[in-house]
Structures are given as C-alpha cells and as structure tokens.
Enzyme design. Structure first.
Site, PDB file in Angstrom:
ATOM      1  N   HIS A 132     -10.935  15.129  -3.337  1.00 47.20           N
ATOM      2  CA  HIS A 132     -12.389  15.266  -3.447  1.00 47.20           C
ATOM      3  C   HIS A 132     -13.014  14.102  -2.670  1.00 47.20           C
ATOM      4  CE1 HIS A 132     -16.287  14.886  -5.578  1.00 47.20           C
ATOM      5  NE2 HIS A 132     -16.128  16.145  -5.947  1.00 47.20           N
ATOM      6  N   ASP A 209      -6.814  10.327  -9.748  1.00 44.58           N
ATOM      7  CA  ASP A 209      -8.105  10.960 -10.023  1.00 44.58           C
ATOM      8  C   ASP A 209      -7.835  12.107 -11.002  1.00 44.58           C
ATOM      9  OD1 ASP A 209     -10.279  12.635 -10.071  1.00 44.58           O
ATOM     10  OD2 ASP A 209     -10.588  12.665  -7.905  1.00 44.58           O
ATOM     11  N   GLN A 212     -10.042  16.665 -12.842  1.00 47.70           N
ATOM     12  CA  GLN A 212      -9.759  18.076 -13.146  1.00 47.70           C
ATOM     13  C   GLN A 212      -8.523  18.241 -14.023  1.00 47.70           C
ATOM     14  OE1 GLN A 212     -11.818  20.407 -12.475  1.00 47.70           O
ATOM     15  NE2 GLN A 212     -13.131  19.415 -10.968  1.00 47.70           N
ATOM     16  N   LYS A 235     -16.720  17.095 -17.631  1.00 48.82           N
ATOM     17  CA  LYS A 235     -15.769  18.160 -17.299  1.00 48.82           C
ATOM     18  C   LYS A 235     -14.823  18.441 -18.467  1.00 48.82           C
ATOM     19  CE  LYS A 235     -15.700  17.004 -12.365  1.00 48.82           C
ATOM     20  NZ  LYS A 235     -16.623  17.991 -11.794  1.00 48.82           N
ATOM     21  N   CYS A 373     -16.924  19.684  -2.225  1.00 47.90           N
ATOM     22  CA  CYS A 373     -16.779  18.249  -1.914  1.00 47.90           C
ATOM     23  C   CYS A 373     -15.353  17.955  -1.475  1.00 47.90           C
ATOM     24  CB  CYS A 373     -17.177  17.367  -3.093  1.00 47.90           C
ATOM     25  SG  CYS A 373     -18.864  17.599  -3.611  1.00 47.90           S
TER      26      CYS A 373
END
Ligand code: C6P
Length: 415
Positions: A132, A209, A212, A235, A373
C-alpha cells in the site's frame, strides 16, 4: 450450512452477528445493503458505539495529567485499552504498544524515528511489490533524506510474493524490511514469519503492515519475531483515527521521538529536553482517548466472537465468491495466491471498474473500485484499477448473489 445461517458445529451465527451492527440494517437505492468494502473500513458493533458514547458521557477528561477523578478514570481507560491491544498482539509488555492515528501514522513513525537515524548512504530498505502507498512513500521519503535506496521484491503472476527474489534481495546492506501481512488489493497472505527470519539473518529490522491482517488472522508478534507491527482500528470494527504500533521495547528505547510536545517529555528546559520512556515518548499531545476505548472494545468483541470462527466463516464467503466470479464470462480475477484472506479483486474485459462499482451501487452492493492505494501493483498487473469485494464476519454467503447479479448486468450492458 445455509446461505446466511449457523456454521454447523462452530456456533457461528451470522444472523446474530449482523444484529449487532446497526449500519447493516438499511437499504441503498431500494435494495438491502450488501457491504463488501470492509478492507476500506468495517462497520462498528453497537457495543463499540456504546463504549465510546459512555466514555464521552461520563469519563471524559485528559489523560496522564490531572489528579482529579475523571482524569484518573480516563487514564485508566486509556491504559486498559493499551493492555487490550498488547494481549491481542501478544506483545511481551504493554509498553511496547504506541497509540497512533492508524497504520499510516505508525509506519511514518518508524520510517522517521527509526529509519531517520539508523539509515545512511549505501543502506537498503526492502519492501515488496504489493505494498500500500503507506508502506512505500514514507520509505521513499526517508531514503531521499538519508541516501539509502529502496529495493522491491517482485510479485508473481498469481499475486504471491516471489520468495526466492525476496531472499536474494535481503543482503547485509538491508537495514529495514517492511512488508504487508495481507495485501489490501489482492488478499494475498504473506509468510511473515519466514520473511522476518530471512531479514533477521542479515540483521535487518522488520516492520509488518498488519492493516489487513488483524481483522482476519490471529497475530502473535513474538511468534512472527518482527520489530514493528502496525494496524488501524477502523478496519477491525473500531473507530477511525486510532491505531497502534507494536515496537519491540529494545528498539523503541533506542529511538528518538517522532514528534515533540506535551506528554512525551520527562523534563523541559530551554537548553535541554529529556524524553519520556516508550511508549509516551512517541505519543506527543493529547491522544485519541475515546478512540482507544472504542478500539479496546472492538478487540474484546472480536475475541469473544472468536477469531478462528470468524476466519472459517470469511474463508467460506471468499471461496464461494471466488468460485462464482471465476465462472463468469469476461471476468478476470487479479490475485489467486493459495493463501488469501477476505478479498476478491477482479476486472471485467472492456469495462472500467468505476462503471462496475456504480452498477453495483444501484443494487445496494458496496465494493471499492480503484487502484486501492497500490498503484505500482496495478502497473504490475497492467490494469489501471480493479473492482474489489472484501468480506467481514457479518457478510452472508447469500450476499454473493447480489454481487454476481450486478457483475452479470455490467458484462451484458457493456458487451
Ligand atoms: N487501505 C483500502 O481500502 P490507514 O488509512 O492508515 O488506516 O491504513 C492505511 C493502509 C495501510 N496498509 C494497508 C495494507 C492498507 O490496506 C491500508 C488502508 C484501505 O485498502 C484504504 S486505501
């Protein structure tokens, strides 16, 4: 199991889950809302909404500052939320959790506070081709400032990471490896433990990261072995404007602050300022106290529902959606890696994803159409954008019907 019912033997009842999310109970363009844009943001269960409202109604005060009762209550709530995040990620200690605005701020914090001092000319930062922009741009910026260079591990045709290439790119010059746990645009689940091991063999620091990943996978930062892990509250059924950075304490201790101001100091004089210990060192100014309360409640909720049950349910929705879409003429799936979580990305021959998104919206189906993104990844697959349906615990298998109906209409309309 039926389209929307109880997963046999697991006690996972989608109907009961859905009842807890007020935003799901509405129509859009006269059709029941089918919310398949969960990778962008999830809805919040009533108990998160209530926890935030309760805090604002009765315990609102600033933290770490006052001796009065409300300030102590607010401080307790804030630190309880930190504990909650710590146990959710299985950190060694709660002081390894820094509250941030979200994943983006957490990565910027590490790029600046760690990368800004650790990197010098000749050093390398290793990322992957599926990142991202939040895990690309901060590294480009710090590379420019320090003279380090950015290396990118390529993505294979099915959307998996090319592990051999990653391994070749980790060298003694690699100071930081930063990669996503789950790709937002493809759904690929990366083998983060293995990637961390490879980076650690060369003594590189590792940032994962997790934006998600946390809604779908059980995360154990100690088992992964990473130095930093970032995620966003919104999220994972929590509020916007709050997220967290896990930082191994030994790393955090050696890092300079990211921002200066109140809350992050031990003492200030005009000739010298001494900084507080982590995590306060990285939390300048009044933090998002209510957000932390909402995030803590969201993680408790997810824990009570059961992360394994959620994963089993979401995998089923993903499998059905993948099967149905791959059987449609004119549909090309982007990202078919063996390990995936909750995302199906696709393009229709000759139809712009925005048109598909608009047709689906008229049917009450919310998907995301765009580059997500992740522009370099779109370029890798030679598409300007994709349509992305992303699933959460409250989605029903039967909702895939509306998605298929809308896609079929788009294919026919533009044929
Ligand atoms: N992805 C999506 O629709 P923030 O905005 O800081 O909460 O999260 C940024 C971010 C970082 N990494 C990954 C893997 C992400 O998916 C995101 C956010 C959203 O895919 C908005 S672009």
């Amino acid at each position: 199991m039926t389209g929307g019912g109880v997963l046999e033997g697991t006690g996972f009842d989608v109907k009961r889950i859905r009842e807890q999310f007020p935003a799901l109970d509405q129509s859009v363009h006269g059709r029941p809302l089918v919310y398949f844009d969960n990778a962008a943001t999830t809805h919040k269960p009533q108990r998160v909404i209530d926890a935030v409202s309760r805090h604002d109604s009765t315990d609102n005060a600033n933290v770490h500052r006052g001796v009065h009762t409300l300030s102590q209550r607010a401080t307790d709530a804030y630190e309880r939320a930190r504990q909650r995040v710590a146990s959710f990620l299985n950190t060694e200690r709660a002081s390894e959790v820094v509250f941030t605005r979200g994943t983006t701020e957490a990565i910027n914090l590490v790029a600046n506070a760690y990368g800004g001092t650790a990197l010098e000319r000749g050093d390398e930062i290793l990322i992957t081709g599926m990142e991202h922009h939040s895990n690309i741009v901060p590294w480009q910026q710090v590379a420019k400032r320090t003279g380090a260079t950015l290396q990118v591990a390529p993505v294979a045709d099915d959307g998996s990471l090319d592990l051999g290439a990653f391994e070749d790119l980790v060298t003694e010059d690699t100071r930081i490896a930063a990669f996503s746990h789950v790709s937002n645009a493809l759904g690929t689940v990366n083998p983060v433990k293995e990637l961390t091991r490879l980076a650690k063999e060369e003594d590189a620091a590792v940032l994962v990261d997790g934006a998600q990943a946390v809604p779908h996978l059980e995360v154990d930062v100690q088992a992964i072995g990473c130095d930093f892990y970032a995620f966003s509250g919104h999220k994972v059924y929590g509020p916007t404007g709050i997220g967290a950075l896990y930082g191994r304490y030994g790393r955090l201790e050696r890092m300079d602050p990211y921002q200066g101001g109140g809350e992050m100091i031990r003492s200030v004089a005009f000739d010298e300022t001494r900084f507080a210990d982590p995590p306060q060192r990285f939390e300048a100014g009044t933090p998002n106290i209510t957000g932390s309360v909402g995030l803590g409640e969201a993680l408790t909720f997810l824990g009570e529902v059961g992360q394994r049950k959620v994963k089993a349910h979401e995998d089923r929705v993903l499998d059905v959606a993948t099967d149905r879409l791959s059987g449609l003429d004119g549909v090309r799936l982007i990202g078919t890696a063996p390990e995936k979580a909750s995302v199906v990305s696709f393009v229709l021959e000759g139809v712009h994803p925005h048109d598909v998104g608009t047709i689906l919206d008229r049917k009450g189906v919310a998907i995301r159409a765009g580059h997500h993104c992740a522009q370099p990844l779109m370029e890798r697959f030679d598409v300007p954008a994709t349509c992305r349906a992303s699933f959460a615990m409250y989605n029903r298998v039967s909702e895939v019907d509306a998605l298929v109906e809308g896609i079929t209409e788009a294919v026919n309309l533009f044929a």
